[in-house]
Design a protein around this motif. Structure first.
Motif, PDB file in Angstrom:
ATOM      1  N   LEU A  62       8.379  -3.437   7.116  1.00 44.24           N
ATOM      2  CA  LEU A  62       7.497  -4.536   6.760  1.00 44.24           C
ATOM      3  C   LEU A  62       7.583  -5.630   7.825  1.00 44.24           C
ATOM      4  CD1 LEU A  62       5.583  -5.525   4.507  1.00 44.24           C
ATOM      5  CD2 LEU A  62       7.557  -6.659   3.487  1.00 44.24           C
ATOM      6  N   ASN A  63       6.457  -6.106   8.289  1.00 46.99           N
ATOM      7  CA  ASN A  63       6.328  -7.148   9.315  1.00 46.99           C
ATOM      8  C   ASN A  63       6.878  -6.735  10.681  1.00 46.99           C
ATOM      9  OD1 ASN A  63       5.152  -8.906   7.431  1.00 46.99           O
ATOM     10  ND2 ASN A  63       7.164  -9.636   6.769  1.00 46.99           N
ATOM     11  N   ALA A  64       7.042  -5.464  10.938  1.00 47.39           N
ATOM     12  CA  ALA A  64       7.497  -4.994  12.253  1.00 47.39           C
ATOM     13  C   ALA A  64       6.278  -4.769  13.151  1.00 47.39           C
ATOM     14  CB  ALA A  64       8.289  -3.706  12.109  1.00 47.39           C
ATOM     15  N   THR A  65       6.538  -4.510  14.420  1.00 39.91           N
ATOM     16  CA  THR A  65       5.466  -4.266  15.382  1.00 39.91           C
ATOM     17  C   THR A  65       5.746  -2.975  16.153  1.00 39.91           C
ATOM     18  OG1 THR A  65       6.591  -5.504  17.123  1.00 39.91           O
ATOM     19  CG2 THR A  65       5.094  -6.754  15.696  1.00 39.91           C
ATOM     20  N   GLU A  66       4.754  -2.548  16.924  1.00 38.38           N
ATOM     21  CA  GLU A  66       4.935  -1.372  17.767  1.00 38.38           C
ATOM     22  C   GLU A  66       6.019  -1.614  18.812  1.00 38.38           C
ATOM     23  OE1 GLU A  66       1.039  -0.667  19.346  1.00 38.38           O
ATOM     24  OE2 GLU A  66       0.308   0.248  17.496  1.00 38.38           O
ATOM     25  N   ALA A  67       6.104  -2.846  19.306  1.00 32.99           N
ATOM     26  CA  ALA A  67       7.111  -3.172  20.324  1.00 32.99           C
ATOM     27  C   ALA A  67       8.531  -3.002  19.782  1.00 32.99           C
ATOM     28  CB  ALA A  67       6.903  -4.601  20.821  1.00 32.99           C
ATOM     29  N   ILE A  68       8.740  -3.333  18.523  1.00 31.70           N
ATOM     30  CA  ILE A  68      10.059  -3.150  17.911  1.00 31.70           C
ATOM     31  C   ILE A  68      10.402  -1.658  17.849  1.00 31.70           C
ATOM     32  CG2 ILE A  68      11.358  -3.368  15.752  1.00 31.70           C
ATOM     33  CD1 ILE A  68       9.897  -6.033  15.314  1.00 31.70           C
ATOM     34  N   GLY A  69       9.435  -0.838  17.487  1.00 31.36           N
ATOM     35  CA  GLY A  69       9.654   0.600  17.452  1.00 31.36           C
ATOM     36  C   GLY A  69       9.939   1.177  18.830  1.00 31.36           C
ATOM     37  N   HIS A  90       2.494   3.842  17.782  1.00 33.51           N
ATOM     38  CA  HIS A  90       1.177   3.521  17.246  1.00 33.51           C
ATOM     39  C   HIS A  90       1.352   3.236  15.757  1.00 33.51           C
ATOM     40  CE1 HIS A  90      -3.127   3.367  16.992  1.00 33.51           C
ATOM     41  NE2 HIS A  90      -3.127   4.262  16.014  1.00 33.51           N
ATOM     42  N   ARG A  91       0.929   2.059  15.355  1.00 30.03           N
ATOM     43  CA  ARG A  91       1.102   1.634  13.965  1.00 30.03           C
ATOM     44  C   ARG A  91      -0.256   1.339  13.350  1.00 30.03           C
ATOM     45  NH1 ARG A  91       5.018  -1.885  10.709  1.00 30.03           N
ATOM     46  NH2 ARG A  91       3.618  -3.194   9.516  1.00 30.03           N
ATOM     47  N   THR A  92      -0.534   1.963  12.223  1.00 29.16           N
ATOM     48  CA  THR A  92      -1.743   1.665  11.461  1.00 29.16           C
ATOM     49  C   THR A  92      -1.304   1.142  10.096  1.00 29.16           C
ATOM     50  OG1 THR A  92      -1.911   3.887  10.508  1.00 29.16           O
ATOM     51  CG2 THR A  92      -2.990   3.536  12.632  1.00 29.16           C
ATOM     52  N   ALA A  93      -2.273   0.871   9.243  1.00 28.97           N
ATOM     53  CA  ALA A  93      -1.949   0.346   7.918  1.00 28.97           C
ATOM     54  C   ALA A  93      -1.220   1.377   7.055  1.00 28.97           C
ATOM     55  CB  ALA A  93      -3.225  -0.114   7.211  1.00 28.97           C
ATOM     56  N   ALA A  94      -1.402   2.653   7.346  1.00 32.58           N
ATOM     57  CA  ALA A  94      -0.803   3.687   6.506  1.00 32.58           C
ATOM     58  C   ALA A  94       0.324   4.473   7.189  1.00 32.58           C
ATOM     59  CB  ALA A  94      -1.870   4.671   6.036  1.00 32.58           C
ATOM     60  N   ILE A  95       0.165   4.758   8.474  1.00 35.31           N
ATOM     61  CA  ILE A  95       1.105   5.636   9.179  1.00 35.31           C
ATOM     62  C   ILE A  95       1.563   4.985  10.485  1.00 35.31           C
ATOM     63  CG2 ILE A  95       1.347   7.872  10.367  1.00 35.31           C
ATOM     64  CD1 ILE A  95       1.220   8.254   7.447  1.00 35.31           C
ATOM     65  N   THR A  96       2.844   5.147  10.782  1.00 35.70           N
ATOM     66  CA  THR A  96       3.398   4.726  12.062  1.00 35.70           C
ATOM     67  C   THR A  96       3.884   5.969  12.793  1.00 35.70           C
ATOM     68  OG1 THR A  96       4.080   2.603  11.149  1.00 35.70           O
ATOM     69  CG2 THR A  96       5.153   3.301  13.186  1.00 35.70           C
ATOM     70  N   THR A  97       3.492   6.098  14.052  1.00 29.61           N
ATOM     71  CA  THR A  97       3.849   7.266  14.851  1.00 29.61           C
ATOM     72  C   THR A  97       4.535   6.814  16.137  1.00 29.61           C
ATOM     73  OG1 THR A  97       1.913   8.437  14.004  1.00 29.61           O
ATOM     74  CG2 THR A  97       2.947   9.335  15.983  1.00 29.61           C
ATOM     75  N   ARG A 125       4.079  -1.806   3.398  1.00 25.04           N
ATOM     76  CA  ARG A 125       3.166  -2.920   3.205  1.00 25.04           C
ATOM     77  C   ARG A 125       3.238  -3.373   1.762  1.00 25.04           C
ATOM     78  NH1 ARG A 125       0.138   1.776   3.356  1.00 25.04           N
ATOM     79  NH2 ARG A 125      -1.281   2.052   1.615  1.00 25.04           N
ATOM     80  N   LEU A 126       2.855  -4.596   1.553  1.00 27.13           N
ATOM     81  CA  LEU A 126       2.806  -5.136   0.196  1.00 27.13           C
ATOM     82  C   LEU A 126       1.480  -4.781  -0.424  1.00 27.13           C
ATOM     83  CD1 LEU A 126       4.356  -8.675   0.744  1.00 27.13           C
ATOM     84  CD2 LEU A 126       5.445  -6.670  -0.268  1.00 27.13           C
ATOM     85  N   THR A 127       1.517  -4.321  -1.629  1.00 27.01           N
ATOM     86  CA  THR A 127       0.288  -4.006  -2.358  1.00 27.01           C
ATOM     87  C   THR A 127       0.316  -4.732  -3.700  1.00 27.01           C
ATOM     88  OG1 THR A 127       1.296  -2.042  -3.337  1.00 27.01           O
ATOM     89  CG2 THR A 127       0.065  -1.732  -1.298  1.00 27.01           C
TER      90      THR A 127
END
Length: 129
Positions: A62-69, A90-97, A125-127
């Protein structure tokens, strides 16, 4: 009763041993090098897999970025088993690769040693309920 026409020479037995050693030494050395190359390739594959999984897990938080990964995966990949590694996230709303591409250390020149590993993780993510 047949008698042998000549006595066997004792020197022939020693010659057979040296010929056997001459033939077997390259074979044993080749097997040793192939085993070492396989070990290097396995170590690099395991390192790339762990780095990609760590990077995907960090980037999917939560609240992470691609740069952190990418930074997390790069830190995990820098243990010495990979050469010229590249990390993409690559980070989207549903999947991070996260993908780690690298070359394994080579014992045998020209041996194929390119590795590419991809790990995915669901993005946190928060829902609203």
């Amino acid at each position: 009763m047949c008698r042998p026409t000549s006595r066997p020479e004792r020197d022939q037995r020693g010659l057979a041993t040296s010929v056997l050693a001459t033939v077997l030494f390259p074979l044993v050395l080749s097997i040793l090098w192939l085993t070492m190359q396989w070990a290097m390739l396995s170590w690099a594959q395991a390192t790339a897999q762990a780095a990609a999984q760590d990077g995907a897990r960090a980037a999917a938080a939560l609240n992470a970025t691609e740069a952190i990964g990418q930074a997390t995966a790069s830190a995990a990949a820098s243990n010495g088993s990979l050469e010229n590694y590249q990390v993409t996230a690559h980070r989207t709303a549903a999947i991070t690769t996260v993908t780690v591409s690298a070359k394994a250390l080579q014992v045998i020149p020209g041996f194929p040693s390119t590795i590419q590993v991809t790990a995915t993780s669901p993005t946190q993510r928060l829902t609203s309920s």
